[in-house]
Design a protein around this motif. Sequence first.
Motif, PDB file in Angstrom:
ATOM      1  N   THR A 225      -1.819  59.735  60.400  1.00 43.44           N
ATOM      2  CA  THR A 225      -1.111  60.990  60.640  1.00 43.44           C
ATOM      3  C   THR A 225      -0.237  60.952  61.890  1.00 43.44           C
ATOM      4  O   THR A 225       0.262  61.984  62.326  1.00 43.44           O
ATOM      5  CB  THR A 225      -2.114  62.160  60.741  1.00 43.44           C
ATOM      6  OG1 THR A 225      -3.138  61.822  61.691  1.00 43.44           O
ATOM      7  CG2 THR A 225      -2.740  62.471  59.390  1.00 43.44           C
ATOM      8  N   ASP A 226      -0.056  59.776  62.470  1.00 42.67           N
ATOM      9  CA  ASP A 226       0.888  59.629  63.574  1.00 42.67           C
ATOM     10  C   ASP A 226       1.461  58.219  63.524  1.00 42.67           C
ATOM     11  O   ASP A 226       0.999  57.362  62.768  1.00 42.67           O
ATOM     12  CB  ASP A 226       0.249  59.936  64.934  1.00 42.67           C
ATOM     13  CG  ASP A 226      -0.933  59.042  65.273  1.00 42.67           C
ATOM     14  OD1 ASP A 226      -0.810  57.808  65.129  1.00 42.67           O
ATOM     15  OD2 ASP A 226      -1.982  59.579  65.677  1.00 42.67           O
ATOM     16  N   GLN A 227       2.481  57.996  64.319  1.00 42.83           N
ATOM     17  CA  GLN A 227       3.195  56.726  64.267  1.00 42.83           C
ATOM     18  C   GLN A 227       2.307  55.539  64.610  1.00 42.83           C
ATOM     19  O   GLN A 227       2.372  54.482  63.968  1.00 42.83           O
ATOM     20  CB  GLN A 227       4.398  56.769  65.210  1.00 42.83           C
ATOM     21  CG  GLN A 227       5.298  55.559  65.126  1.00 42.83           C
ATOM     22  CD  GLN A 227       6.431  55.640  66.124  1.00 42.83           C
ATOM     23  OE1 GLN A 227       6.230  55.511  67.326  1.00 42.83           O
ATOM     24  NE2 GLN A 227       7.632  55.892  65.624  1.00 42.83           N
ATOM     25  N   GLY A 228       1.470  55.693  65.614  1.00 45.13           N
ATOM     26  CA  GLY A 228       0.589  54.596  66.009  1.00 45.13           C
ATOM     27  C   GLY A 228      -0.342  54.174  64.895  1.00 45.13           C
ATOM     28  O   GLY A 228      -0.528  52.977  64.629  1.00 45.13           O
ATOM     29  N   GLN A 229      -0.948  55.146  64.224  1.00 50.58           N
ATOM     30  CA  GLN A 229      -1.838  54.826  63.112  1.00 50.58           C
ATOM     31  C   GLN A 229      -1.064  54.180  61.961  1.00 50.58           C
ATOM     32  O   GLN A 229      -1.541  53.216  61.345  1.00 50.58           O
ATOM     33  CB  GLN A 229      -2.531  56.095  62.624  1.00 50.58           C
ATOM     34  CG  GLN A 229      -3.562  56.655  63.588  1.00 50.58           C
ATOM     35  CD  GLN A 229      -4.241  57.906  63.047  1.00 50.58           C
ATOM     36  OE1 GLN A 229      -3.737  58.561  62.130  1.00 50.58           O
ATOM     37  NE2 GLN A 229      -5.382  58.258  63.616  1.00 50.58           N
ATOM     38  N   ALA A 230       0.124  54.707  61.671  1.00 53.51           N
ATOM     39  CA  ALA A 230       0.919  54.146  60.578  1.00 53.51           C
ATOM     40  C   ALA A 230       1.278  52.690  60.861  1.00 53.51           C
ATOM     41  O   ALA A 230       1.257  51.844  59.953  1.00 53.51           O
ATOM     42  CB  ALA A 230       2.179  54.978  60.366  1.00 53.51           C
ATOM     43  N   ARG A 231       1.589  52.380  62.110  1.00 49.99           N
ATOM     44  CA  ARG A 231       1.907  50.992  62.459  1.00 49.99           C
ATOM     45  C   ARG A 231       0.679  50.089  62.340  1.00 49.99           C
ATOM     46  O   ARG A 231       0.795  48.924  61.947  1.00 49.99           O
ATOM     47  CB  ARG A 231       2.512  50.947  63.859  1.00 49.99           C
ATOM     48  CG  ARG A 231       3.947  51.460  63.899  1.00 49.99           C
ATOM     49  CD  ARG A 231       4.527  51.494  65.294  1.00 49.99           C
ATOM     50  NE  ARG A 231       5.955  51.780  65.231  1.00 49.99           N
ATOM     51  CZ  ARG A 231       6.705  52.081  66.293  1.00 49.99           C
ATOM     52  NH1 ARG A 231       6.156  52.145  67.503  1.00 49.99           N
ATOM     53  NH2 ARG A 231       7.997  52.317  66.147  1.00 49.99           N
ATOM     54  N   LEU A 266       4.163  56.652  51.721  1.00 48.36           N
ATOM     55  CA  LEU A 266       4.022  58.013  52.242  1.00 48.36           C
ATOM     56  C   LEU A 266       4.387  58.086  53.722  1.00 48.36           C
ATOM     57  O   LEU A 266       4.940  59.090  54.186  1.00 48.36           O
ATOM     58  CB  LEU A 266       2.616  58.550  51.990  1.00 48.36           C
ATOM     59  CG  LEU A 266       1.422  57.892  52.668  1.00 48.36           C
ATOM     60  CD1 LEU A 266       0.161  58.741  52.426  1.00 48.36           C
ATOM     61  CD2 LEU A 266       1.155  56.489  52.186  1.00 48.36           C
ATOM     62  N   TYR A 267       4.104  57.035  54.495  1.00 49.35           N
ATOM     63  CA  TYR A 267       4.442  57.026  55.923  1.00 49.35           C
ATOM     64  C   TYR A 267       5.942  56.820  56.124  1.00 49.35           C
ATOM     65  O   TYR A 267       6.550  57.445  57.002  1.00 49.35           O
ATOM     66  CB  TYR A 267       3.656  55.944  56.652  1.00 49.35           C
ATOM     67  CG  TYR A 267       2.161  55.998  56.405  1.00 49.35           C
ATOM     68  CD1 TYR A 267       1.495  57.226  56.311  1.00 49.35           C
ATOM     69  CD2 TYR A 267       1.418  54.837  56.248  1.00 49.35           C
ATOM     70  CE1 TYR A 267       0.132  57.277  56.070  1.00 49.35           C
ATOM     71  CE2 TYR A 267       0.054  54.881  56.019  1.00 49.35           C
ATOM     72  CZ  TYR A 267      -0.590  56.105  55.916  1.00 49.35           C
ATOM     73  OH  TYR A 267      -1.935  56.172  55.678  1.00 49.35           O
ATOM     74  N   LEU A 268       6.542  55.972  55.303  1.00 47.23           N
ATOM     75  CA  LEU A 268       7.991  55.816  55.346  1.00 47.23           C
ATOM     76  C   LEU A 268       8.690  57.131  55.025  1.00 47.23           C
ATOM     77  O   LEU A 268       9.660  57.523  55.686  1.00 47.23           O
ATOM     78  CB  LEU A 268       8.430  54.755  54.326  1.00 47.23           C
ATOM     79  CG  LEU A 268       8.418  53.300  54.756  1.00 47.23           C
ATOM     80  CD1 LEU A 268       8.569  52.393  53.532  1.00 47.23           C
ATOM     81  CD2 LEU A 268       9.528  53.021  55.753  1.00 47.23           C
ATOM     82  N   LEU A 273       7.063  55.623  59.766  1.00 45.13           N
ATOM     83  CA  LEU A 273       7.529  54.246  59.803  1.00 45.13           C
ATOM     84  C   LEU A 273       9.012  54.234  59.456  1.00 45.13           C
ATOM     85  O   LEU A 273       9.496  55.092  58.711  1.00 45.13           O
ATOM     86  CB  LEU A 273       6.771  53.368  58.810  1.00 45.13           C
ATOM     87  CG  LEU A 273       5.285  53.116  59.074  1.00 45.13           C
ATOM     88  CD1 LEU A 273       4.668  52.346  57.913  1.00 45.13           C
ATOM     89  CD2 LEU A 273       5.077  52.357  60.382  1.00 45.13           C
ATOM     90  N   GLU A 274       9.725  53.236  59.971  1.00 45.70           N
ATOM     91  CA  GLU A 274      11.136  53.063  59.662  1.00 45.70           C
ATOM     92  C   GLU A 274      11.290  51.869  58.721  1.00 45.70           C
ATOM     93  O   GLU A 274      10.558  50.875  58.833  1.00 45.70           O
ATOM     94  CB  GLU A 274      11.937  52.816  60.944  1.00 45.70           C
ATOM     95  CG  GLU A 274      11.877  53.947  61.951  1.00 45.70           C
ATOM     96  CD  GLU A 274      12.618  55.200  61.501  1.00 45.70           C
ATOM     97  OE1 GLU A 274      13.448  55.092  60.569  1.00 45.70           O
ATOM     98  OE2 GLU A 274      12.362  56.276  62.067  1.00 45.70           O
ATOM     99  N   PRO A 275      12.241  51.919  57.790  1.00 41.97           N
ATOM    100  CA  PRO A 275      12.355  50.849  56.797  1.00 41.97           C
ATOM    101  C   PRO A 275      12.589  49.464  57.391  1.00 41.97           C
ATOM    102  O   PRO A 275      11.994  48.484  56.929  1.00 41.97           O
ATOM    103  CB  PRO A 275      13.528  51.291  55.906  1.00 41.97           C
ATOM    104  CG  PRO A 275      14.211  52.389  56.642  1.00 41.97           C
ATOM    105  CD  PRO A 275      13.192  53.020  57.510  1.00 41.97           C
ATOM    106  N   LEU A 276      13.415  49.361  58.422  1.00 45.07           N
ATOM    107  CA  LEU A 276      13.692  48.036  58.967  1.00 45.07           C
ATOM    108  C   LEU A 276      12.503  47.470  59.736  1.00 45.07           C
ATOM    109  O   LEU A 276      12.269  46.259  59.720  1.00 45.07           O
ATOM    110  CB  LEU A 276      14.940  48.080  59.855  1.00 45.07           C
ATOM    111  CG  LEU A 276      16.267  48.079  59.089  1.00 45.07           C
ATOM    112  CD1 LEU A 276      17.450  48.121  60.057  1.00 45.07           C
ATOM    113  CD2 LEU A 276      16.393  46.863  58.172  1.00 45.07           C
ATOM    114  N   GLU A 277      11.729  48.329  60.415  1.00 42.77           N
ATOM    115  CA  GLU A 277      10.558  47.791  61.111  1.00 42.77           C
ATOM    116  C   GLU A 277       9.538  47.255  60.114  1.00 42.77           C
ATOM    117  O   GLU A 277       8.887  46.234  60.351  1.00 42.77           O
ATOM    118  CB  GLU A 277       9.923  48.837  62.030  1.00 42.77           C
ATOM    119  CG  GLU A 277       9.122  49.916  61.353  1.00 42.77           C
ATOM    120  CD  GLU A 277       8.312  50.772  62.316  1.00 42.77           C
ATOM    121  OE1 GLU A 277       7.566  50.219  63.141  1.00 42.77           O
ATOM    122  OE2 GLU A 277       8.447  52.018  62.235  1.00 42.77           O
TER     123      GLU A 277
END
Length: 508
Positions: A225-231, A266-268, A273-277
Amino acid sequence: MSKLILILGDQLSEDVAALKAGDKDRDVVVMAEVADEGSYVPHHPKKIALVLSAMRKFAARLDAEGWTVAYSELDDTDNTQSIAGELIRRAAQYSASDVIATRPGEYRLIAALEDCPLMVTLLEDDRFIASHSEFETWAKGRKALRMEYFYRDMRRKTGLMMEGDKPAGDKWNYDHDNRKPAPGEVDFSGPMRFTPDETVEAVLDLVERRFGNHFGDLHPFWFATDQGQARRALAHFVSHGLAKFGDYQDAMLADNRFLYHAVIGLYLNIGLLEPLEVCRAVEQAWKDGDVPINAAEGFIRQVIGWREYVRGIYFLEGPEYPRRNALNHQRKLPEFYWGGETRMRCISKAVEQTGAEAYAHHIQRLMVTGNFALLAGLDPGEVSDWYLAVYADAFEWVEAPNVVGMSLFADGGVIASKPYVSSGAYINRMSDYCKGCHYKVSVKTGEGACPFNLLYWHFLDRHRDRFSKNARMGNMYRTWDRMDEDRRTTVLSEAEAFLERMSAGDLV
């Protein structure tokens, strides 16, 4: 005078266009949980919980970074329960008349912002690789808008898996290597799961109260539910699942819901998350020798090829696209799509998984629930609304082309050169669903005949005028024509009887 910076629930990126155009010292970020967005279709409770949890965490992050954030929780007594209503309320509160917004991914919301009495400036969502104008330029003058050629341009533009002007391995596409049937054993534990924190628990309580009657299980809730977890979820997949993703991406197992899939769409799609990363992480794993080329290329194609392509199609084709019905299919969506009982094990298992996880992978959607909907002549508007409601990664820009175009051929061939229909044989080859089913996939007519076998020929027969001259379908019609007349009559009458029973609400 300050401006309002609107951030929607699928725009949770610090580099989203509206935020980049704002002034942290002067402008006000507006974020709102509104009933309109939770109920225009009956969204899966997990999907609602994902978006609201991620919104609350993103708002807290912006606040910590010095932004003024006007955040409306769903139960706020002053909440007008619509995006436009909340903009008007915040404009009065902060003496603002101008709004900066990133163009939404749904025509419904674009229209709502264009009709808002405030001065709303819509900026292009530049988090995608291809701009609208770039896609329009690519599409102009082409007789067929096939994804493969667009994908190659995106490879050239990004440089991903390129060796100078040539694709790595001298092949653009390794899809031929990515069609293995289900393995006997899966040695990937599945997507990374996260324990709900205090913020998420509060949202889960809210969703249970307000949307607990919607289709789908809210608990257990494990999404990032946040960027850190998604990464972390991305890194987990790249390290442990990606190597076999390519081989088994089309496979299906009744008792393994994820196989080697990433479950990061779902995170994208909400901006964590960003597609290029994502693609660079996958490419690096290939460069490091940790994953084979077919796995890396197949995954990257899904992101910079298919994902970008369907977005381009959605905005190119216009607001009426999601309601197209080129085949004039009118049959109502059966109750078993909402968890009602059915004897078709493949449908039952796909829907059961959808209800439990708000997730099914692309072949389950295309060749099980989508294939059946097309064969049975279900109303594409009802089917599209179902997909939009039940999957956590579904937003109209990505859902409508996949369903209306790819699954249902309701756009008349804008996306697909032929309808994606199959008998039960394909499902049997790619899954273990047919084992233990009430129907027998080997039985073509009579007692226990697989409905997919009957409906496959019924579909071809009723749409013969449209498809018999399609170069990719000629063999199908030649096979049908070689059957003796009595057998064809039996197939069609049994298919009609099945459809009548289904429409009457009988157990099928």
